[in-house]
Write an enzyme that holds these catalytic residues in place. Structure first.
Site, mmCIF file in Angstrom:
data_model
loop_
_atom_site.group_PDB
_atom_site.id
_atom_site.type_symbol
_atom_site.label_atom_id
_atom_site.label_comp_id
_atom_site.label_asym_id
_atom_site.label_seq_id
_atom_site.Cartn_x
_atom_site.Cartn_y
_atom_site.Cartn_z
ATOM 1 N N ASP A 13 1.111 -1.344 -0.007
ATOM 2 C CA ASP A 13 0.025 0.184 -0.104
ATOM 3 C C ASP A 13 0.905 1.331 0.068
ATOM 4 O O ASP A 13 0.512 2.212 0.479
ATOM 5 C CB ASP A 13 -1.156 0.051 1.188
ATOM 6 N N GLY A 40 -4.607 -4.503 -3.714
ATOM 7 C CA GLY A 40 -5.693 -3.261 -3.724
ATOM 8 C C GLY A 40 -4.800 -2.027 -4.083
ATOM 9 O O GLY A 40 -3.954 -1.544 -3.123
HETATM 10 P P1 GDP Z 1 -0.670 0.169 -3.748
HETATM 11 O O1 GDP Z 1 -1.407 -0.999 -2.993
HETATM 12 O O2 GDP Z 1 0.721 0.386 -3.268
HETATM 13 O O3 GDP Z 1 -1.326 0.533 -5.112
HETATM 14 O O4 GDP Z 1 -1.246 1.521 -2.828
HETATM 15 P P2 GDP Z 1 -2.826 1.612 -2.176
HETATM 16 O O5 GDP Z 1 -3.538 1.982 -3.425
HETATM 17 O O6 GDP Z 1 -3.409 0.529 -1.516
HETATM 18 O O7 GDP Z 1 -2.780 2.663 -1.075
HETATM 19 C C1 GDP Z 1 -2.321 3.890 -1.481
HETATM 20 C C2 GDP Z 1 -3.265 4.985 -1.274
HETATM 21 O O8 GDP Z 1 -2.489 6.282 -1.270
HETATM 22 C C3 GDP Z 1 -4.230 5.285 -2.403
HETATM 23 O O9 GDP Z 1 -5.511 5.550 -1.717
HETATM 24 C C4 GDP Z 1 -3.814 6.336 -3.111
HETATM 25 O O10 GDP Z 1 -4.790 6.870 -3.728
HETATM 26 C C5 GDP Z 1 -3.021 7.076 -2.164
HETATM 27 N N1 GDP Z 1 -1.822 7.847 -2.636
HETATM 28 C C6 GDP Z 1 -0.904 7.616 -3.278
HETATM 29 N N2 GDP Z 1 0.043 8.621 -3.542
HETATM 30 C C7 GDP Z 1 -0.240 9.260 -2.687
HETATM 31 C C8 GDP Z 1 0.430 10.761 -2.272
HETATM 32 O O11 GDP Z 1 1.405 11.076 -2.695
HETATM 33 N N3 GDP Z 1 -0.508 11.329 -1.345
HETATM 34 C C9 GDP Z 1 -1.671 11.098 -1.002
HETATM 35 N N4 GDP Z 1 -2.114 11.790 0.001
HETATM 36 N N5 GDP Z 1 -2.117 9.752 -1.444
HETATM 37 C C10 GDP Z 1 -1.541 9.085 -2.032
HETATM 38 P P1 IMO Z 2 -0.977 -4.468 -2.209
HETATM 39 O O1 IMO Z 2 -0.497 -4.933 -3.437
HETATM 40 C C1 IMO Z 2 -1.027 -4.971 2.008
HETATM 41 C C2 IMO Z 2 -1.007 -9.053 3.880
HETATM 42 C C3 IMO Z 2 -2.350 -9.486 4.517
HETATM 43 C C4 IMO Z 2 -1.601 -10.367 5.340
HETATM 44 C C5 IMO Z 2 -0.515 -11.186 4.614
HETATM 45 C C6 IMO Z 2 -0.772 -12.450 3.899
HETATM 46 O O2 IMO Z 2 -2.285 -3.766 -2.255
HETATM 47 O O3 IMO Z 2 0.085 -3.676 -1.597
HETATM 48 P P2 IMO Z 2 -2.644 -13.250 1.886
HETATM 49 O O4 IMO Z 2 -4.008 -12.883 1.606
HETATM 50 O O5 IMO Z 2 -1.721 -12.511 0.814
HETATM 51 O O6 IMO Z 2 -2.246 -14.596 2.161
HETATM 52 O O7 IMO Z 2 -2.281 -12.437 3.276
HETATM 53 O O8 IMO Z 2 -0.290 -10.298 3.603
HETATM 54 N N1 IMO Z 2 -1.278 -8.389 2.307
HETATM 55 C C7 IMO Z 2 -1.187 -7.208 2.045
HETATM 56 N N2 IMO Z 2 -1.030 -5.883 2.910
HETATM 57 N N3 IMO Z 2 -1.153 -4.671 0.741
HETATM 58 C C8 IMO Z 2 -1.206 -5.611 0.050
HETATM 59 O O9 IMO Z 2 -1.298 -5.674 -1.240
HETATM 60 C C9 IMO Z 2 -1.433 -7.062 0.573
HETATM 61 N N4 IMO Z 2 -1.504 -8.444 0.074
HETATM 62 C C10 IMO Z 2 -1.296 -9.227 1.155
HETATM 63 O O10 IMO Z 2 -2.776 -8.431 5.074
HETATM 64 O O11 IMO Z 2 -1.027 -9.735 6.301
HETATM 65 MG MG MG Z 3 -2.886 -1.670 -1.782
#
Ligand code: GDP
Ligand code: IMO
Ligand code: MG
Length: 428
Positions: A13, A40
């Site tokens: 994330d 996600g």
């Molecule tokens: P990913 O799993 O690595 O693709 O990241 P996620 O989408 O799960 O979580 C990142 C969150 O931070 C998302 O809701 C993005 O819209 C938000 N985001 C990404 N870059 C920035 C930033 O520079 N500033 C802020 N405030 N939000 C950001």
């Molecule tokens: P993105 O791509 C954050 C975490 C789960 C759990 C562990 C194992 O959005 O960065 P799983 O269902 O993969 O067997 O769960 O890994 N986990 C993540 N945490 N971002 C993710 O994906 C994750 N995908 C799995 O919360 O601790």
């Molecule tokens: Mg994510």
């Protein structure tokens, strides 16, 4: 600059989806090479917000060919639902290619994921419950179902029956659940065949041909370094190779092809699920990061655990992945803090560790040693050049860069596609 990998440098994330989207207009192919719909990614384009799980984020850029590589595990119903949702919003998904060798998540994998977690009780990993671990376990155990099996009913039935022979014993005798009928699984998989068929390809060959033709191919990791099955905080990890090496095995290209590795790192740290997290905050500062950064899971909605930036982890990720450039995301979330602590090393039972300790027990006991940096109060979401940032924010970025093992080439200052400060071209 043909082959570029994007990886998460912390526990996921970090904003990988936004970073991929940022490069979208300049790439020809985007390849997802590990994980499944446990990922996600939220991408914000103008007033539109997209949540992607199984599809690579690059699918949102017109002209890009999205690829799901052999290293991914696919829940086909989720794939179709995600495609339908994008089609309904006018996104062209017609170019999607799916590897014939990718493994398929079935009903029994999801069931096993949930029951094993329940049985672990207090020791549970906090998985996303999407069947990821059991599907990869079957792959390694050589009892998995692959995409190509769906097109050979005889083989499919044999494989499903062989897998269920074992699993039904487990489900019924150990977990006290009802047995799953092979017919039920076979029928549901066969029902996907017609729609799936035109997407299925020898993706390793297609990627090879694209690279030979000097196309730009972006390999987009799900999850992150500290969740990698080999290099993460095992057993509190996911079951795939989320590090840069996974881009090679998970797509079928030689490692020598990869010219740039972009590490996505948040200006602080978050984690979802169980496992060690040295800089985790349990106080008002943690609440501040969660509320300001809107740190709730894109996949499960769970509140994310929040803590300060951990420089040894960034350095570890730089090393394990061969990071050439970092994108430091969510710097704007730190606005308003009087001082910003950064973990520079750990104290483990009285001994200073400058690097991530190799022993899991040591890492569990690691207490962060912090250095404090002055904060800023100015709104930075409009900054587009490094010089637009207040002096304190510039100093924070430079200090973090000096500790993290690679240059920081871009800085996220807001969720939107345009909210970024670029210091060095990520593809040049
Ligand atoms: P990913 O799993 O690595 O693709 O990241 P996620 O989408 O799960 O979580 C990142 C969150 O931070 C998302 O809701 C993005 O819209 C938000 N985001 C990404 N870059 C920035 C930033 O520079 N500033 C802020 N405030 N939000 C950001
Ligand atoms: P993105 O791509 C954050 C975490 C789960 C759990 C562990 C194992 O959005 O960065 P799983 O269902 O993969 O067997 O769960 O890994 N986990 C993540 N945490 N971002 C993710 O994906 C994750 N995908 C799995 O919360 O601790
Ligand atoms: Mg994510």
């Amino acid at each position: 600059m043909p082959a570029v990998v994007i990886i998460g440098a912390q526990w996921g994330d970090e904003g990988k989806g936004k970073a991929t989207d940022l490069l979208g207009s300049r790439i020809d192919y985007v390849v997802k090479f590990n994980g499944g719909n446990n990922a996600g990614h939220t991408v914000v384009i103008g007033d539109q917000k997209y949540a992607l799980h199984l599809l690579p984020s690059g699918i949102l850029s017109p002209g890009v060919t999205p690829v799901i590589g052999n290293g991914v595990v696919i829940d086909i119903e989720v794939l179709f639902d995600e495609l339908d949702a994008l089609i309904a919003r006018g996104v062209d998904v017609s170019k999607l290619k799916v590897s014939a060798n990718a493994h398929v998540i079935t009903h029994y994998h999801r069931t096993l994921d949930k029951v094993t977690e329940r049985f672990l009780g207090k020791r549970q990993i906090g998985t996303t419950g999407r069947g990821i671990g059991p599907t990869y376990a079957d792959k390694i155990n050589r009892v998995g179902i692959r995409v190509q099996d769906i097109f050979d009913e005889g083989i499919l039935r044999q494989k499903v029956e062989a897998a269920l022979d074992q699993k039904n014993h487990l489900l019924v005798k150990i977990y006290n659940r009802r047995a799953i009928e092979a017919d039920e699984i076979v029928e549901s998989l066969l029902s996907y065949a017609e729609r799936l068929k035109p997407m299925v390809a020898d993706t390793a060959l297609e990627i090879h041909q694209a690279l030979e033709a000097d196309k730009t191919v972006l390999f987009e990791a799900g999850q992150a370094t500290m969740l990698d099955v080999d290099h993460g905080t095992y057993p509190f990890v996911t079951s795939s190779s989320a590090t840069a090496g996974g881009a090679s095995t998970g797509s079928g290209i030689g490692p020598g092809r990869i010219q740039r590795v972009i590490g996505i790192v948040k200006a602080y740290t978050t984690r979802v699920g169980a496992g060690p997290f040295p800089t985790e905050l349990f106080d008002a500062s943690g609440e501040f990061l969660r509320a300001n950064g809107f740190e709730f899971g894109t996949t499960t909605g769970r509140p994310r655990r929040c803590g300060w930036y951990d420089a040894p982890i960034a350095r570890y990720s730089a090393r394990i992945n061969g990071v050439t450039d970092f994108v430091l995301t969510k710097l704007d979330v730190l606005t308003g803090l009087e001082t910003i602590p950064v973990c520079v090393a750990y104290d483990v039972d009285g001994v200073r560790h400058d690097e991530v300790p190799v022993s899991q027990s040591d890492f569990h006991h690691a207490v962060p040693i912090y250095e404090e940096f002055p904060g800023w109060t100015e709104d930075i979401t409009g900054a587009r050049e490094f010089g637009d940032l207040p002096k304190a924010a510039q100093d924070y970025v430079l200090a973090v860069e000096a500790m993290s093992g690679a240059r920081i080439s871009a800085i996220g200052v807001g969720p939107g596609r345009e909210a970024v400060v670029v210091r060095h071209d990520l593809l040049a």
